[in-house]
Design a protein around this motif. Structure first.
Motif, PDB file in Angstrom:
ATOM      1  N   PHE A  33       0.822  -1.130  -0.067  1.00  0.00           N
ATOM      2  CA  PHE A  33      -0.132   0.057   0.231  1.00  0.00           C
ATOM      3  C   PHE A  33       0.966   1.399   0.015  1.00  0.00           C
ATOM      4  N   LYS A  34       2.316   1.247   0.551  1.00  0.00           N
ATOM      5  CA  LYS A  34       2.922   2.284   0.537  1.00  0.00           C
ATOM      6  C   LYS A  34       3.376   2.485  -0.931  1.00  0.00           C
ATOM      7  N   ASP A  35       3.578   1.486  -1.664  1.00  0.00           N
ATOM      8  CA  ASP A  35       3.855   1.694  -3.211  1.00  0.00           C
ATOM      9  C   ASP A  35       2.635   2.311  -3.875  1.00  0.00           C
ATOM     10  N   LEU A  36       1.538   1.752  -3.534  1.00  0.00           N
ATOM     11  CA  LEU A  36       0.210   2.411  -4.308  1.00  0.00           C
ATOM     12  C   LEU A  36      -0.036   3.764  -3.897  1.00  0.00           C
ATOM     13  N   ALA A  37       0.311   4.068  -2.669  1.00  0.00           N
ATOM     14  CA  ALA A  37       0.181   5.449  -2.277  1.00  0.00           C
ATOM     15  C   ALA A  37       0.974   6.186  -3.159  1.00  0.00           C
ATOM     16  N   ALA A  38       2.302   5.992  -3.452  1.00  0.00           N
ATOM     17  CA  ALA A  38       3.260   6.634  -4.121  1.00  0.00           C
ATOM     18  C   ALA A  38       2.659   7.038  -5.409  1.00  0.00           C
ATOM     19  N   THR A  39       2.116   5.790  -6.100  1.00  0.00           N
ATOM     20  CA  THR A  39       1.682   6.041  -7.253  1.00  0.00           C
ATOM     21  C   THR A  39       0.280   7.221  -7.305  1.00  0.00           C
ATOM     22  N   VAL A  40      -0.702   6.959  -6.522  1.00  0.00           N
ATOM     23  CA  VAL A  40      -1.734   7.721  -6.456  1.00  0.00           C
ATOM     24  C   VAL A  40      -1.248   9.452  -6.116  1.00  0.00           C
ATOM     25  N   ASN A  41      -0.109   9.585  -5.317  1.00  0.00           N
ATOM     26  CA  ASN A  41       0.350  10.885  -5.027  1.00  0.00           C
ATOM     27  C   ASN A  41       1.223  11.528  -5.956  1.00  0.00           C
ATOM     28  N   SER A  42       1.350  10.619  -7.116  1.00  0.00           N
ATOM     29  CA  SER A  42       2.391  11.186  -8.281  1.00  0.00           C
ATOM     30  C   SER A  42       1.787  12.222  -8.869  1.00  0.00           C
ATOM     31  N   GLU A  43       2.349  12.887  -9.830  1.00  0.00           N
ATOM     32  CA  GLU A  43       1.541  13.798 -10.778  1.00  0.00           C
ATOM     33  C   GLU A  43       0.563  13.636 -11.606  1.00  0.00           C
ATOM     34  N   ASN A  44       0.904  12.428 -12.250  1.00  0.00           N
ATOM     35  CA  ASN A  44      -0.246  11.808 -13.142  1.00  0.00           C
ATOM     36  C   ASN A  44      -0.842  10.325 -12.647  1.00  0.00           C
ATOM     37  N   PRO A  45      -1.433  10.168 -11.642  1.00  0.00           N
ATOM     38  CA  PRO A  45      -1.833   8.834 -11.008  1.00  0.00           C
ATOM     39  C   PRO A  45      -2.473   7.978 -11.876  1.00  0.00           C
ATOM     40  N   GLU A  46      -1.908   6.997 -12.371  1.00  0.00           N
ATOM     41  CA  GLU A  46      -2.509   5.817 -13.098  1.00  0.00           C
ATOM     42  C   GLU A  46      -2.303   4.687 -12.502  1.00  0.00           C
ATOM     43  N   VAL A  47      -3.479   4.112 -11.642  1.00  0.00           N
ATOM     44  CA  VAL A  47      -3.172   2.895 -11.018  1.00  0.00           C
ATOM     45  C   VAL A  47      -3.572   1.548 -11.784  1.00  0.00           C
ATOM     46  N   GLU A  48      -2.726   0.913 -12.029  1.00  0.00           N
ATOM     47  CA  GLU A  48      -2.968  -0.373 -12.807  1.00  0.00           C
ATOM     48  C   GLU A  48      -3.793  -1.374 -11.908  1.00  0.00           C
ATOM     49  N   VAL A  49      -4.631  -2.081 -12.702  1.00  0.00           N
ATOM     50  CA  VAL A  49      -5.685  -3.013 -11.972  1.00  0.00           C
ATOM     51  C   VAL A  49      -4.912  -4.154 -11.220  1.00  0.00           C
ATOM     52  N   GLY A  50      -3.950  -4.604 -12.020  1.00  0.00           N
ATOM     53  CA  GLY A  50      -3.015  -5.626 -11.734  1.00  0.00           C
ATOM     54  C   GLY A  50      -2.431  -5.380 -10.317  1.00  0.00           C
ATOM     55  N   THR A  51      -1.762  -4.177 -10.377  1.00  0.00           N
ATOM     56  CA  THR A  51      -1.072  -3.757  -8.964  1.00  0.00           C
ATOM     57  C   THR A  51      -1.805  -3.506  -7.799  1.00  0.00           C
ATOM     58  N   PHE A  52      -3.066  -3.007  -8.071  1.00  0.00           N
ATOM     59  CA  PHE A  52      -4.114  -2.759  -7.295  1.00  0.00           C
ATOM     60  C   PHE A  52      -4.526  -4.042  -6.663  1.00  0.00           C
ATOM     61  N   SER A  53      -4.983  -4.880  -7.491  1.00  0.00           N
ATOM     62  CA  SER A  53      -5.569  -6.181  -7.090  1.00  0.00           C
ATOM     63  C   SER A  53      -4.391  -6.923  -6.203  1.00  0.00           C
ATOM     64  N   HIS A  54      -3.426  -7.058  -6.811  1.00  0.00           N
ATOM     65  CA  HIS A  54      -2.410  -7.692  -5.909  1.00  0.00           C
ATOM     66  C   HIS A  54      -2.043  -7.324  -4.373  1.00  0.00           C
ATOM     67  N   ALA A  55      -2.189  -5.648  -4.219  1.00  0.00           N
ATOM     68  CA  ALA A  55      -2.066  -5.181  -3.011  1.00  0.00           C
ATOM     69  C   ALA A  55      -3.040  -5.642  -2.086  1.00  0.00           C
ATOM     70  N   CYS A  56      -4.296  -5.611  -2.822  1.00  0.00           N
ATOM     71  CA  CYS A  56      -5.600  -5.894  -1.794  1.00  0.00           C
ATOM     72  C   CYS A  56      -5.500  -7.317  -1.630  1.00  0.00           C
TER      73      CYS A  56
END
Length: 205
Positions: free
Chosen positions: A17-40
């Motif tokens: 989730f720390k990695d996911l947070a870094a993505t959503v806090n970036s300038e152009n956040p694009e969260v990949e479905v695979g990355t999100f589902s793996h974290a979840c």
């Protein structure tokens, strides 16, 4: 308390989730479905450890995370997944990826609130903390029968010590990982809500 450099479920969850947070806090956040589902998926063991009270949540959560993992083969980002359902007018349809995404978001939100409650309290019982987290996140969407089963199951929750043992953590390491998860999951939850709200889909359904 972790041995041989192996990572406990709690640590894996916090780091993902720390990695996911870094993505959503970036300038152009694009969260990949695979990355999100793996974290979840790394959150699933926690529901399993909470026993009968959260059995329904575990089964529901795991099934919906699995659906998102399968959807990652067809959709790169959460945004594209949601756009596809909007175009097909299937956002609120039972079993749709968008509906499953919203419910998975509630699962990670409930764990966030549970950890906040655990961090803010002393004592070995988890009943009050789990009850508050459930009441805040899931209860508004559940009928009387499910709420009654959950309330009864609260008496069979593991103790705080038992939960930490299951995760191979001591109080200090667990606190550190819980704090990381709480801080990191907040912007991720906000991001998912923002996807729905930006399309005027609402999140309370």
């Amino acid at each position: 308390m972790e041995e041989d450099g192996s990572k406990s479920p709690l640590r894996l969850m916090a780091e993902a989730f720390k990695d996911l947070a870094a993505t959503v806090n970036s300038e152009n956040p694009e969260v990949e479905v695979g990355t999100f589902s793996h974290a979840c998926s790394l959150v699933s063991p926690l529901f399993g450890c909470l026993g009968i009270a959260f059995k329904f949540a575990e089964m529901d959560y795991v099934a919906k995370v699995d659906d998102l993992a399968a959807a990652s083969k067809s959709f790169l980002t959460l945004q594209s997944l949601l756009d596809h359902d909007i175009q097909g007018s299937t956002v609120r349809k039972p079993g749709s990826h968008s509906r499953n995404l919203l419910r998975v978001k509630r699962g990670i939100d409930m764990v966030k609130i549970l950890f906040e409650q655990i961090l803010a309290t002393e004592g070995n019982s988890l009943k009050d903390q789990a009850s508050k987290a459930y009441a805040q996140v899931f209860a508004p969407y559940h009928g009387w029968a499910i709420r009654k089963v959950v309330a009864a199951g609260m008496y069979a929750l593991p103790t705080r010590g038992q939960l930490l043992n299951k995760f191979n953590e001591d109080e200090n390491s667990a606190r550190m990982h819980m704090e990381t998860y709480v801080a990191a999951s907040a912007p991720v939850i906000q991001y998912v809500d923002g996807l729905f709200l930006s399309k005027e889909l609402g999140v309370d359904w």
